[in-house]
Design a protein around this motif. Sequence first.
Motif, PDB file in Angstrom:
ATOM      1  N   TRP A   1     -12.334  -6.845  78.575  1.00  0.00           N
ATOM      2  CA  TRP A   1     -11.872  -5.878  79.567  1.00  0.00           C
ATOM      3  C   TRP A   1     -13.001  -4.945  79.999  1.00  0.00           C
ATOM      4  O   TRP A   1     -13.198  -4.721  81.185  1.00  0.00           O
ATOM      5  CB  TRP A   1     -10.689  -5.077  79.027  1.00  0.00           C
ATOM      6  N   GLU A   2     -13.766  -4.395  79.026  1.00  0.00           N
ATOM      7  CA  GLU A   2     -14.869  -3.497  79.373  1.00  0.00           C
ATOM      8  C   GLU A   2     -15.906  -4.204  80.246  1.00  0.00           C
ATOM      9  O   GLU A   2     -16.400  -3.645  81.220  1.00  0.00           O
ATOM     10  CB  GLU A   2     -15.563  -2.930  78.122  1.00  0.00           C
TER      11      GLU A   2
ATOM     12  N   GLU B   1      -6.139   0.552  81.606  1.00  0.00           N
ATOM     13  CA  GLU B   1      -6.296   0.571  80.154  1.00  0.00           C
ATOM     14  C   GLU B   1      -5.033   1.184  79.561  1.00  0.00           C
ATOM     15  O   GLU B   1      -4.585   2.238  79.992  1.00  0.00           O
ATOM     16  CB  GLU B   1      -7.519   1.423  79.829  1.00  0.00           C
ATOM     17  N   GLU B   2      -4.430   0.528  78.574  1.00  0.00           N
ATOM     18  CA  GLU B   2      -3.240   1.074  77.909  1.00  0.00           C
ATOM     19  C   GLU B   2      -3.629   2.092  76.838  1.00  0.00           C
ATOM     20  O   GLU B   2      -3.053   3.159  76.752  1.00  0.00           O
ATOM     21  CB  GLU B   2      -2.418  -0.051  77.272  1.00  0.00           C
ATOM     22  N   ASP B   3      -4.574   1.722  76.010  1.00  0.00           N
ATOM     23  CA  ASP B   3      -5.087   2.615  74.962  1.00  0.00           C
ATOM     24  C   ASP B   3      -6.466   2.098  74.570  1.00  0.00           C
ATOM     25  O   ASP B   3      -7.037   1.277  75.277  1.00  0.00           O
ATOM     26  CB  ASP B   3      -4.121   2.696  73.762  1.00  0.00           C
ATOM     27  N   ARG B   4      -6.992   2.549  73.432  1.00  0.00           N
ATOM     28  CA  ARG B   4      -8.362   2.145  73.089  1.00  0.00           C
ATOM     29  C   ARG B   4      -8.483   0.667  72.732  1.00  0.00           C
ATOM     30  O   ARG B   4      -9.579   0.109  72.712  1.00  0.00           O
ATOM     31  CB  ARG B   4      -8.940   3.011  71.981  1.00  0.00           C
ATOM     32  N   CYS B   5      -7.347   0.005  72.493  1.00  0.00           N
ATOM     33  CA  CYS B   5      -7.385  -1.413  72.112  1.00  0.00           C
ATOM     34  C   CYS B   5      -6.816  -2.368  73.166  1.00  0.00           C
ATOM     35  O   CYS B   5      -7.186  -3.528  73.210  1.00  0.00           O
ATOM     36  CB  CYS B   5      -6.607  -1.617  70.816  1.00  0.00           C
ATOM     37  N   TRP B   6      -5.895  -1.887  73.995  1.00  0.00           N
ATOM     38  CA  TRP B   6      -5.163  -2.762  74.909  1.00  0.00           C
ATOM     39  C   TRP B   6      -5.429  -2.411  76.369  1.00  0.00           C
ATOM     40  O   TRP B   6      -5.659  -1.258  76.707  1.00  0.00           O
ATOM     41  CB  TRP B   6      -3.660  -2.639  74.662  1.00  0.00           C
ATOM     42  N   ALA B   7      -5.349  -3.433  77.242  1.00  0.00           N
ATOM     43  CA  ALA B   7      -5.460  -3.236  78.690  1.00  0.00           C
ATOM     44  C   ALA B   7      -4.560  -4.258  79.381  1.00  0.00           C
ATOM     45  O   ALA B   7      -4.139  -5.245  78.775  1.00  0.00           O
ATOM     46  CB  ALA B   7      -6.904  -3.398  79.149  1.00  0.00           C
TER      47      ALA B   7
ATOM     48  N   LYS C   1      -8.292  -5.745  74.439  1.00  0.00           N
ATOM     49  CA  LYS C   1      -9.399  -5.647  75.386  1.00  0.00           C
ATOM     50  C   LYS C   1     -10.568  -6.560  75.022  1.00  0.00           C
ATOM     51  O   LYS C   1     -11.390  -6.874  75.872  1.00  0.00           O
ATOM     52  CB  LYS C   1      -9.893  -4.200  75.488  1.00  0.00           C
ATOM     53  N   SER C   2     -10.620  -6.983  73.783  1.00  0.00           N
ATOM     54  CA  SER C   2     -11.724  -7.842  73.336  1.00  0.00           C
ATOM     55  C   SER C   2     -11.527  -9.303  73.745  1.00  0.00           C
ATOM     56  O   SER C   2     -12.452 -10.112  73.631  1.00  0.00           O
ATOM     57  CB  SER C   2     -11.870  -7.752  71.816  1.00  0.00           C
TER      58      SER C   2
END
Length: 195
Positions: free
Chosen positions: A104-105, A160-166, A183-184
């Motif tokens: 995602w990033e 982005e949903e949170d620091r882990c999900w999008a 996101k990974s």
Amino acid sequence: MIKKTENPIINFLIYTIMKKKEAISAIDRIMKDNGLTREELIAYWAQAQEQETVPQNDQEKYPFEVIFTDGSRAWKPQKGKTPWGVIFRCQAICLKNAPELLTWEEAVAYCKEITLRGKVCNAGSPELWIQILSKEAELNEFIKQLGGDELKGHIWTAKEEDRCWANFATFPPKCQSLTAYFKSTKLNARPILPL
């Protein structure tokens, strides 16, 4: 409260501005009461505007307006110009995916690197991708006709949903949807150009 002046023109302008602010506040309240977002309102108005601006004699040429690599736009082929994307809801969908699957990033960064005539792309809002999904068949047929990559599989959105999900959009033949995931995960990225 703004005080009246001696000048009737200034008073009229103040009155007009105040009435517009009251109207906007009323619209904002109605939207909140009905769970309508500004993005949904903008998309609705953009759709109506797009339909009104389609020249009648060109509708048979292209089903969607095209933006070319020089930034010009048209409803029919332009000699010597290369199509860059398809205009949908006042935004241009690039004809090509990123050359490889991205996290995602990486997808967000890749889309921001793509520019056209000084405008910077993004990965597209979930609201836009939901609308794209609703016109998937027509868009894909036209994108393929222009030599672009079909919208298929999973494509990251900008949300982005949170620091882990999008969020990402899923296209047929899989179940059409908008979902969030890690996101990974490496998925497709498709630049969207706001117009």
